[in-house]
Design a protein around this motif. Structure first.
Motif, PDB file in Angstrom:
ATOM      1  N   PRO A   1       0.867  -1.105   0.015  1.00 25.86           N
ATOM      2  CA  PRO A   1       0.054  -0.116   0.154  1.00 25.86           C
ATOM      3  C   PRO A   1       0.919   1.275  -0.019  1.00 25.86           C
ATOM      4  O   PRO A   1       1.754   1.370   0.862  1.00 25.86           O
ATOM      5  N   SER A   2       0.493   2.135  -0.957  1.00 27.30           N
ATOM      6  CA  SER A   2       1.655   3.091  -1.292  1.00 27.30           C
ATOM      7  C   SER A   2       1.897   4.161   0.184  1.00 27.30           C
ATOM      8  O   SER A   2       2.757   4.498   0.212  1.00 27.30           O
ATOM      9  N   SER A   3       0.919   4.227   0.898  1.00 28.26           N
ATOM     10  CA  SER A   3       0.790   5.166   2.079  1.00 28.26           C
ATOM     11  C   SER A   3       1.863   4.601   3.049  1.00 28.26           C
ATOM     12  O   SER A   3       2.801   5.310   3.755  1.00 28.26           O
ATOM     13  N   ASP A   4       1.924   3.089   3.107  1.00 25.70           N
ATOM     14  CA  ASP A   4       3.054   2.485   3.950  1.00 25.70           C
ATOM     15  C   ASP A   4       4.146   2.496   3.584  1.00 25.70           C
ATOM     16  O   ASP A   4       5.159   2.399   4.242  1.00 25.70           O
ATOM     17  N   ARG A   5       4.518   2.524   2.247  1.00 18.76           N
ATOM     18  CA  ARG A   5       5.721   2.182   1.732  1.00 18.76           C
ATOM     19  C   ARG A   5       6.102   3.400   0.680  1.00 18.76           C
ATOM     20  O   ARG A   5       6.170   3.284  -0.546  1.00 18.76           O
ATOM     21  N   ALA A   6       6.340   4.406   1.227  1.00 16.99           N
ATOM     22  CA  ALA A   6       6.716   5.739   0.501  1.00 16.99           C
ATOM     23  C   ALA A   6       8.048   6.108   0.211  1.00 16.99           C
ATOM     24  O   ALA A   6       8.855   5.556   1.133  1.00 16.99           O
ATOM     25  N   CYS A   7       8.461   6.689  -0.665  1.00 19.31           N
ATOM     26  CA  CYS A   7       9.878   7.140  -0.643  1.00 19.31           C
ATOM     27  C   CYS A   7      10.212   7.750   0.527  1.00 19.31           C
ATOM     28  O   CYS A   7       9.670   8.467   1.148  1.00 19.31           O
ATOM     29  N   SER A   8      11.606   7.349   1.023  1.00 21.56           N
ATOM     30  CA  SER A   8      11.888   7.899   2.497  1.00 21.56           C
ATOM     31  C   SER A   8      12.479   9.433   2.238  1.00 21.56           C
ATOM     32  O   SER A   8      12.682  10.034   2.988  1.00 21.56           O
ATOM     33  N   VAL A   9      12.751   9.890   0.906  1.00 17.68           N
ATOM     34  CA  VAL A   9      13.208  11.364   0.622  1.00 17.68           C
ATOM     35  C   VAL A   9      12.192  12.135   1.252  1.00 17.68           C
ATOM     36  O   VAL A   9      10.896  12.249   0.562  1.00 17.68           O
ATOM     37  N   PRO A  10      12.358  13.087   2.106  1.00 19.26           N
ATOM     38  CA  PRO A  10      11.413  14.009   2.492  1.00 19.26           C
ATOM     39  C   PRO A  10      10.702  14.715   1.595  1.00 19.26           C
ATOM     40  O   PRO A  10      11.622  15.433   0.453  1.00 19.26           O
ATOM     41  N   GLY A  11       9.567  14.912   1.606  1.00 15.27           N
ATOM     42  CA  GLY A  11       8.844  15.731   0.415  1.00 15.27           C
ATOM     43  C   GLY A  11       8.528  15.129  -0.841  1.00 15.27           C
ATOM     44  O   GLY A  11       8.109  15.580  -1.758  1.00 15.27           O
ATOM     45  N   CYS A  12       9.231  13.767  -0.959  1.00 15.41           N
ATOM     46  CA  CYS A  12       8.794  13.306  -2.320  1.00 15.41           C
ATOM     47  C   CYS A  12       7.540  12.397  -2.394  1.00 15.41           C
ATOM     48  O   CYS A  12       6.498  12.887  -3.181  1.00 15.41           O
ATOM     49  N   GLY A  13       7.093  11.480  -1.211  1.00 16.04           N
ATOM     50  CA  GLY A  13       5.893  11.062  -1.416  1.00 16.04           C
ATOM     51  C   GLY A  13       5.592   9.928  -2.375  1.00 16.04           C
ATOM     52  O   GLY A  13       4.429   9.601  -2.539  1.00 16.04           O
ATOM     53  N   ARG A  14       6.476   9.570  -3.163  1.00 17.37           N
ATOM     54  CA  ARG A  14       6.374   8.640  -4.321  1.00 17.37           C
ATOM     55  C   ARG A  14       6.213   7.229  -3.837  1.00 17.37           C
ATOM     56  O   ARG A  14       6.971   7.047  -2.798  1.00 17.37           O
ATOM     57  N   GLU A  15       5.805   6.360  -4.460  1.00 18.71           N
ATOM     58  CA  GLU A  15       5.906   4.894  -3.892  1.00 18.71           C
ATOM     59  C   GLU A  15       7.473   4.250  -3.846  1.00 18.71           C
ATOM     60  O   GLU A  15       7.936   4.660  -4.920  1.00 18.71           O
ATOM     61  N   MET A  16       7.545   3.600  -3.027  1.00 22.84           N
ATOM     62  CA  MET A  16       8.846   3.077  -2.515  1.00 22.84           C
ATOM     63  C   MET A  16       9.079   2.047  -3.664  1.00 22.84           C
ATOM     64  O   MET A  16       8.124   1.152  -3.902  1.00 22.84           O
ATOM     65  N   ARG A  17      10.349   2.110  -4.228  1.00 26.96           N
ATOM     66  CA  ARG A  17      10.655   1.051  -5.006  1.00 26.96           C
ATOM     67  C   ARG A  17      11.960   0.100  -4.690  1.00 26.96           C
ATOM     68  O   ARG A  17      11.591  -1.048  -4.641  1.00 26.96           O
ATOM     69  N   SER A  18      12.788   0.560  -4.279  1.00 31.23           N
ATOM     70  CA  SER A  18      14.026  -0.263  -3.792  1.00 31.23           C
ATOM     71  C   SER A  18      14.748   0.676  -2.497  1.00 31.23           C
ATOM     72  O   SER A  18      14.824   1.861  -2.769  1.00 31.23           O
ATOM     73  N   LYS A  19      15.359   0.241  -1.851  1.00 31.23           N
ATOM     74  CA  LYS A  19      16.234   0.706  -0.683  1.00 31.23           C
ATOM     75  C   LYS A  19      15.312   1.984  -0.161  1.00 31.23           C
ATOM     76  O   LYS A  19      15.822   2.709   0.331  1.00 31.23           O
TER      77      LYS A  19
ATOM     78  N   MET B   1      13.362   3.967  -1.456  1.00 36.67           N
ATOM     79  CA  MET B   1      13.256   5.199  -2.170  1.00 36.67           C
ATOM     80  C   MET B   1      12.463   4.913  -3.211  1.00 36.67           C
ATOM     81  O   MET B   1      12.320   3.615  -3.584  1.00 36.67           O
ATOM     82  N   CYS B   2      12.002   5.707  -3.903  1.00 39.51           N
ATOM     83  CA  CYS B   2      11.210   5.662  -5.326  1.00 39.51           C
ATOM     84  C   CYS B   2      12.384   5.396  -6.060  1.00 39.51           C
ATOM     85  O   CYS B   2      13.582   5.629  -6.138  1.00 39.51           O
ATOM     86  N   SER B   3      12.019   4.934  -7.553  1.00 38.88           N
ATOM     87  CA  SER B   3      12.713   4.614  -8.558  1.00 38.88           C
ATOM     88  C   SER B   3      13.637   5.913  -8.705  1.00 38.88           C
ATOM     89  O   SER B   3      14.851   5.704  -8.977  1.00 38.88           O
ATOM     90  N   ALA B   4      13.043   7.133  -8.781  1.00 44.65           N
ATOM     91  CA  ALA B   4      13.793   8.176  -9.175  1.00 44.65           C
ATOM     92  C   ALA B   4      14.897   8.626  -8.294  1.00 44.65           C
ATOM     93  O   ALA B   4      16.137   8.710  -8.362  1.00 44.65           O
ATOM     94  N   HIS B   5      14.652   8.638  -6.976  1.00 48.71           N
ATOM     95  CA  HIS B   5      15.612   8.709  -5.869  1.00 48.71           C
ATOM     96  C   HIS B   5      16.547   7.663  -5.656  1.00 48.71           C
ATOM     97  O   HIS B   5      17.766   7.784  -5.571  1.00 48.71           O
ATOM     98  N   TYR B   6      16.389   6.395  -6.024  1.00 52.97           N
ATOM     99  CA  TYR B   6      16.982   5.502  -5.903  1.00 52.97           C
ATOM    100  C   TYR B   6      18.186   5.453  -7.019  1.00 52.97           C
ATOM    101  O   TYR B   6      19.307   5.029  -6.743  1.00 52.97           O
ATOM    102  N   GLN B   7      17.539   5.787  -8.151  1.00 54.84           N
ATOM    103  CA  GLN B   7      18.695   5.870  -9.208  1.00 54.84           C
ATOM    104  C   GLN B   7      19.501   6.898  -9.044  1.00 54.84           C
ATOM    105  O   GLN B   7      20.696   7.042  -9.300  1.00 54.84           O
ATOM    106  N   ALA B   8      19.014   8.131  -8.453  1.00 58.59           N
ATOM    107  CA  ALA B   8      19.894   9.149  -8.302  1.00 58.59           C
ATOM    108  C   ALA B   8      20.860   8.849  -7.067  1.00 58.59           C
ATOM    109  O   ALA B   8      22.159   9.029  -7.206  1.00 58.59           O
ATOM    110  N   ALA B   9      20.594   8.129  -6.154  1.00 56.45           N
ATOM    111  CA  ALA B   9      21.356   7.732  -4.872  1.00 56.45           C
ATOM    112  C   ALA B   9      22.445   6.806  -5.613  1.00 56.45           C
ATOM    113  O   ALA B   9      23.742   6.741  -5.260  1.00 56.45           O
ATOM    114  N   ARG B  10      21.982   5.930  -6.499  1.00 53.63           N
ATOM    115  CA  ARG B  10      22.757   4.888  -7.054  1.00 53.63           C
ATOM    116  C   ARG B  10      24.016   5.578  -7.969  1.00 53.63           C
ATOM    117  O   ARG B  10      24.989   5.251  -8.131  1.00 53.63           O
TER     118      ARG B  10
END
Ligand SMILES: [Zn+2]
Length: 92
Positions: A56-74, A76-85
Motif C-alpha cells: 500500500p503506497s501510504s505505508d511504503r513511500a519514498c524515504s526522501v522528505p517531500g517526495c511521497g512517491r511509491e517506494m521501489r527499492s532501498k 526510495m522511489c525509483s527516481a531517488h534510488y537511481q539518483a542515489a545509485r
C-alpha cells in the motif's frame, strides 16, 4: 534489346536465397534459444510487479522528505534510488 539486364538476375536470386537461408537459420536458432530462455525465466523469474501487489503506497513511500512517491527499492522511489545509485557510482 539485349539480355544484359537479365544477366544480374541469377546473382540477385542467389543472394536472396542465401539471405533467406541465413534468416531461416537465425530465426530457428532464435526460437530455440528464446524458448529456452522463456521457459527458464518463467519458472524461476522475478516476481511480477511484487511491489505494486504487496505495498500500500501510504505505508511504503519514498524515504526522501517531500517526495511521497511509491517506494521501489532501498526505501526510495525509483527516481531517488537511481539518483542515489548514480551518486554512489560517481563516488566510487
Ligand atoms: Zn523519491
Amino acid at each position: 534489346m539485349t539480355s544484359s539486364g537479365f544477366g544480374s538476375l541469377p546473382a540477385i536470386m542467389n543472394i536472396a536465397e542465401n539471405l533467406g537461408e541465413a534468416l531461416g537459420r537465425g530465426v530457428a536458432r532464435g526460437l530455440a534459444s528464446g524458448m529456452h530462455g522463456v521457459d527458464g525465466a518463467a519458472r524461476r523469474g522475478r516476481p511480477p510487479k511484487s511491489g505494486l501487489m504487496m505495498a500500500p503506497s501510504s505505508d511504503r513511500a519514498c524515504s526522501v522528505p517531500g517526495c511521497g512517491r511509491e517506494m521501489r527499492s532501498k526505501g526510495m522511489c525509483s527516481a531517488h534510488y537511481q539518483a542515489a545509485r548514480r551518486k554512489a557510482l560517481a563516488r566510487a
